[in-house]
Design a protein around this motif. Structure first.
Motif, PDB file in Angstrom:
ATOM      1  N   THR A   1      -3.725  -1.159  -7.950  1.00  0.00           N
ATOM      2  CA  THR A   1      -3.510   0.140  -8.588  1.00  0.00           C
ATOM      3  C   THR A   1      -4.438   0.256  -9.784  1.00  0.00           C
ATOM      4  OG1 THR A   1      -1.844  -0.557 -10.201  1.00  0.00           O
ATOM      5  CG2 THR A   1      -1.070  -0.071  -7.958  1.00  0.00           C
ATOM      6  N   GLY A   2      -4.276   1.291 -10.564  1.00  0.00           N
ATOM      7  CA  GLY A   2      -5.079   1.438 -11.761  1.00  0.00           C
ATOM      8  C   GLY A   2      -4.787   0.386 -12.799  1.00  0.00           C
ATOM      9  N   ASP A   3      -3.601  -0.229 -12.729  1.00  0.00           N
ATOM     10  CA  ASP A   3      -3.222  -1.307 -13.647  1.00  0.00           C
ATOM     11  C   ASP A   3      -2.144  -2.139 -12.961  1.00  0.00           C
ATOM     12  OD1 ASP A   3      -2.655  -2.989 -15.729  1.00  0.00           O
ATOM     13  OD2 ASP A   3      -1.628  -1.478 -16.946  1.00  0.00           O
ATOM     14  N   GLY A   4      -2.507  -3.323 -12.482  1.00  0.00           N
ATOM     15  CA  GLY A   4      -1.562  -4.182 -11.792  1.00  0.00           C
ATOM     16  C   GLY A   4      -1.586  -3.975 -10.279  1.00  0.00           C
ATOM     17  N   VAL A   5      -0.821  -4.805  -9.593  1.00  0.00           N
ATOM     18  CA  VAL A   5      -0.732  -4.747  -8.134  1.00  0.00           C
ATOM     19  C   VAL A   5       0.676  -4.332  -7.754  1.00  0.00           C
ATOM     20  CG1 VAL A   5      -0.791  -6.120  -6.010  1.00  0.00           C
ATOM     21  CG2 VAL A   5      -2.534  -6.458  -7.778  1.00  0.00           C
ATOM     22  N   LEU A   6       0.785  -3.396  -6.827  1.00  0.00           N
ATOM     23  CA  LEU A   6       2.074  -2.978  -6.304  1.00  0.00           C
ATOM     24  C   LEU A   6       2.384  -3.804  -5.064  1.00  0.00           C
ATOM     25  CD1 LEU A   6       4.276  -0.679  -6.840  1.00  0.00           C
ATOM     26  CD2 LEU A   6       3.347   0.341  -4.751  1.00  0.00           C
ATOM     27  N   ILE A   7       3.533  -4.475  -5.068  1.00  0.00           N
ATOM     28  CA  ILE A   7       3.967  -5.281  -3.934  1.00  0.00           C
ATOM     29  C   ILE A   7       4.881  -4.426  -3.062  1.00  0.00           C
ATOM     30  CG2 ILE A   7       5.021  -7.429  -3.191  1.00  0.00           C
ATOM     31  CD1 ILE A   7       2.573  -7.714  -5.043  1.00  0.00           C
TER      32      ILE A   7
ATOM     33  N   LYS B   1       7.736   5.311  13.189  1.00  0.00           N
ATOM     34  CA  LYS B   1       8.447   4.041  13.283  1.00  0.00           C
ATOM     35  C   LYS B   1       9.707   4.080  12.410  1.00  0.00           C
ATOM     36  CE  LYS B   1       5.189   2.084  15.775  1.00  0.00           C
ATOM     37  NZ  LYS B   1       5.403   1.659  17.186  1.00  0.00           N
ATOM     38  N   LYS B   2      10.550   3.078  12.593  1.00  0.00           N
ATOM     39  CA  LYS B   2      11.748   2.957  11.783  1.00  0.00           C
ATOM     40  C   LYS B   2      11.425   2.361  10.413  1.00  0.00           C
ATOM     41  CE  LYS B   2      14.947   2.281  15.661  1.00  0.00           C
ATOM     42  NZ  LYS B   2      15.937   1.360  16.293  1.00  0.00           N
ATOM     43  N   ARG B   3      12.278   2.634   9.473  1.00  0.00           N
ATOM     44  CA  ARG B   3      12.197   2.007   8.155  1.00  0.00           C
ATOM     45  C   ARG B   3      12.503   0.518   8.309  1.00  0.00           C
ATOM     46  NH1 ARG B   3      15.710   4.230   2.992  1.00  0.00           N
ATOM     47  NH2 ARG B   3      15.622   2.367   1.692  1.00  0.00           N
ATOM     48  N   MET B   4      11.689  -0.353   7.694  1.00  0.00           N
ATOM     49  CA  MET B   4      11.895  -1.786   7.858  1.00  0.00           C
ATOM     50  C   MET B   4      11.314  -2.577   6.691  1.00  0.00           C
ATOM     51  SD  MET B   4       9.097  -2.570  10.887  1.00  0.00           S
ATOM     52  CE  MET B   4       9.619  -1.165  11.874  1.00  0.00           C
ATOM     53  N   ALA B   5      11.771  -3.827   6.593  1.00  0.00           N
ATOM     54  CA  ALA B   5      11.208  -4.731   5.595  1.00  0.00           C
ATOM     55  C   ALA B   5       9.753  -4.999   5.928  1.00  0.00           C
ATOM     56  CB  ALA B   5      11.998  -6.034   5.564  1.00  0.00           C
ATOM     57  N   ALA B   6       8.960  -5.289   4.899  1.00  0.00           N
ATOM     58  CA  ALA B   6       7.518  -5.472   5.104  1.00  0.00           C
ATOM     59  C   ALA B   6       7.225  -6.634   6.048  1.00  0.00           C
ATOM     60  CB  ALA B   6       6.831  -5.697   3.761  1.00  0.00           C
TER      61      ALA B   6
ATOM     62  N   ASN C   1      -2.130  -9.994   1.920  1.00  0.00           N
ATOM     63  CA  ASN C   1      -1.154  -9.880   2.981  1.00  0.00           C
ATOM     64  C   ASN C   1      -0.703 -11.309   3.277  1.00  0.00           C
ATOM     65  OD1 ASN C   1       0.215  -9.840   5.416  1.00  0.00           O
ATOM     66  ND2 ASN C   1      -1.258  -8.521   6.483  1.00  0.00           N
ATOM     67  N   ASP C   2       0.473 -11.690   2.788  1.00  0.00           N
ATOM     68  CA  ASP C   2       0.953 -13.059   2.990  1.00  0.00           C
ATOM     69  C   ASP C   2       1.939 -13.163   4.150  1.00  0.00           C
ATOM     70  OD1 ASP C   2       3.201 -11.853   1.990  1.00  0.00           O
ATOM     71  OD2 ASP C   2       3.353 -13.075   0.172  1.00  0.00           O
ATOM     72  N   GLY C   3       1.998 -12.105   4.954  1.00  0.00           N
ATOM     73  CA  GLY C   3       2.914 -12.088   6.088  1.00  0.00           C
ATOM     74  C   GLY C   3       4.307 -11.634   5.735  1.00  0.00           C
ATOM     75  N   LYS C   4       4.594 -11.537   4.422  1.00  0.00           N
ATOM     76  CA  LYS C   4       5.912 -11.094   3.974  1.00  0.00           C
ATOM     77  C   LYS C   4       5.845  -9.774   3.212  1.00  0.00           C
ATOM     78  CE  LYS C   4       7.728 -15.802   3.570  1.00  0.00           C
ATOM     79  NZ  LYS C   4       8.318 -16.802   2.642  1.00  0.00           N
ATOM     80  N   THR C   5       4.773  -9.603   2.460  1.00  0.00           N
ATOM     81  CA  THR C   5       4.582  -8.388   1.678  1.00  0.00           C
ATOM     82  C   THR C   5       3.106  -8.010   1.700  1.00  0.00           C
ATOM     83  OG1 THR C   5       4.241  -9.648  -0.358  1.00  0.00           O
ATOM     84  CG2 THR C   5       6.499  -8.894   0.103  1.00  0.00           C
ATOM     85  N   LEU C   6       2.865  -6.786   1.253  1.00  0.00           N
ATOM     86  CA  LEU C   6       1.492  -6.315   1.043  1.00  0.00           C
ATOM     87  C   LEU C   6       1.291  -6.078  -0.440  1.00  0.00           C
ATOM     88  CD1 LEU C   6       1.105  -3.634   3.881  1.00  0.00           C
ATOM     89  CD2 LEU C   6      -0.004  -5.884   3.790  1.00  0.00           C
ATOM     90  N   GLY C   7       0.136  -6.484  -0.972  1.00  0.00           N
ATOM     91  CA  GLY C   7      -0.214  -6.206  -2.349  1.00  0.00           C
ATOM     92  C   GLY C   7      -1.317  -5.171  -2.395  1.00  0.00           C
ATOM     93  N   VAL C   8      -1.101  -4.108  -3.169  1.00  0.00           N
ATOM     94  CA  VAL C   8      -2.071  -3.015  -3.243  1.00  0.00           C
ATOM     95  C   VAL C   8      -2.537  -2.848  -4.684  1.00  0.00           C
ATOM     96  CG1 VAL C   8      -2.523  -0.591  -2.748  1.00  0.00           C
ATOM     97  CG2 VAL C   8      -0.888  -1.859  -1.337  1.00  0.00           C
TER      98      VAL C   8
END
Length: 313
Positions: free
Chosen positions: A276-282, A291-296, A267-274
């Motif tokens: 996965t089974g192969d690689g990280v989803l940003i 809540k409303k739809r918004m940038a991370a 969590n770099d304050g701009k995005t979240l990294g999760v």
């Protein structure tokens, strides 16, 4: 030509408008019955009916097009051709054979690929680089009729189900006008489809399809996010609340640790990294339940998500 138009959702509206703007005469529109919608359950017109009423075109809404009474109505309209775009009912053979030029369907894929109800979204989910539209002479099968004309559309790297929907709707409208012109001139050569499709049947979408399986590779999840945007959307759980993911990217350079799939690894304050089974989803754009739809980055300014938190369904 005297045209009867059969269609229901937004995707069909562009083609109907193109017909109304052309030299052809739209003598009637057939669409699905109105349905109750919203909290008040008021009856709502289909998108095709809205345009038809605004254009003073007669509208028919049979519960079943195979009924004898409706068939007699169609006969009285004496159409030269019936144009079918995402209508939503199976057309019986006696209707297919009624007009001089038969029934022409506008299908949002390069047939024989992606026969079925949701070809647009599945093309994105499956990572296709090229999609397109096919006009087809309908037969009794499901998207198996002779192909008339096709036009390819290259998918953008960030293509979503919604953006491809808009592109193919425009392409399909113009392709239909070209098809009718060539049918009249006798210059189109129908091409038989192979019996089998090279892709699975493009089944209708439902909300359960959006549930993210974090054991899948990040690339596959990212395509799911794009393919199901704007509906039904890809989602997971953050605590007890549903978390919709609207935009994401893939980071493959991060070395796989011991974290189980679904774990927030940064969590770099701009995005979240999760993980996965192969690689990280940003995760770049999201929407927490209620809540409303918004940038991370906007979300993270008001909501704490610690490393090690596990997202799951």
């Amino acid at each position: 030509m005297r045209v009867v138009f059969m269609g229901t959702p937004d995707f069909a509206v562009g083609t109907l408008q193109a017909l109304l703007d052309s030299e052809h005469e739209v003598v009637a529109v057939v669409t699905q019955p109105d349905k109750p919608k919203g909290r008040g359950k008021s009856m709502q017109f289909t998108p095709v009916k809205e345009l038809s009423v605004a254009s003073n075109i007669p509208v028919y809404q049979p519960k079943r097009v195979r009924e004898d009474m409706f068939f007699e109505t169609l006969k009285d309209l004496t159409p030269d051709v019936i144009v079918v775009v995402a209508f939503g009912q199976i057309i019986p053979e006696r209707i297919l054979e009624l007009p001089r030029y038969g029934c022409v369907n506008v299908h949002a894929s390069l047939l024989p690929k992606y026969r079925g109800a949701a070809p647009i979204q599945w093309a994105v989910i499956d990572g296709e680089r090229v999609s397109g539209v096919t006009t087809m002479q309908m037969d009794a099968g499901l998207d198996t009729g002779d192909m008339l004309l096709t036009e390819e559309v290259v998918l953008a790297e960030d293509e979503t189900g919604g953006s491809l929907f808009d592109k193919l709707s425009c392409v399909g409208a113009q392709l239909l006008i070209r098809t009718l012109k060539e049918l009249e001139k006798g210059t189109v050569t129908p091409r038989k489809q192979p019996k089998d499709s090279p892709t699975p049947y493009a089944a209708m979408l439902d909300k359960t399809m959006g549930r993210i399986d974090w054991n899948q590779p990040a690339e596959k999840i990212e395509r799911l996010v794009r393919g199901l945007n704007p509906w039904p959307s890809a989602y997971t759980k953050l605590g007890e609340k549903t978390l919709k993911i609207w935009r994401a990217s893939v980071e493959k350079s991060v070395q796989r640790g011991q974290e189980q799939p679904g774990t927030v690894v940064w969590n770099d304050g701009k995005t979240l990294g999760v993980q996965t089974g192969d690689g990280v989803l940003i995760i770049e754009e999201l929407q927490l339940e209620g809540k409303k739809r918004m940038a991370a980055d906007a979300f993270l300014r008001g909501y704490s998500v610690e490393k090690g938190v596990i997202l799951c369904c």
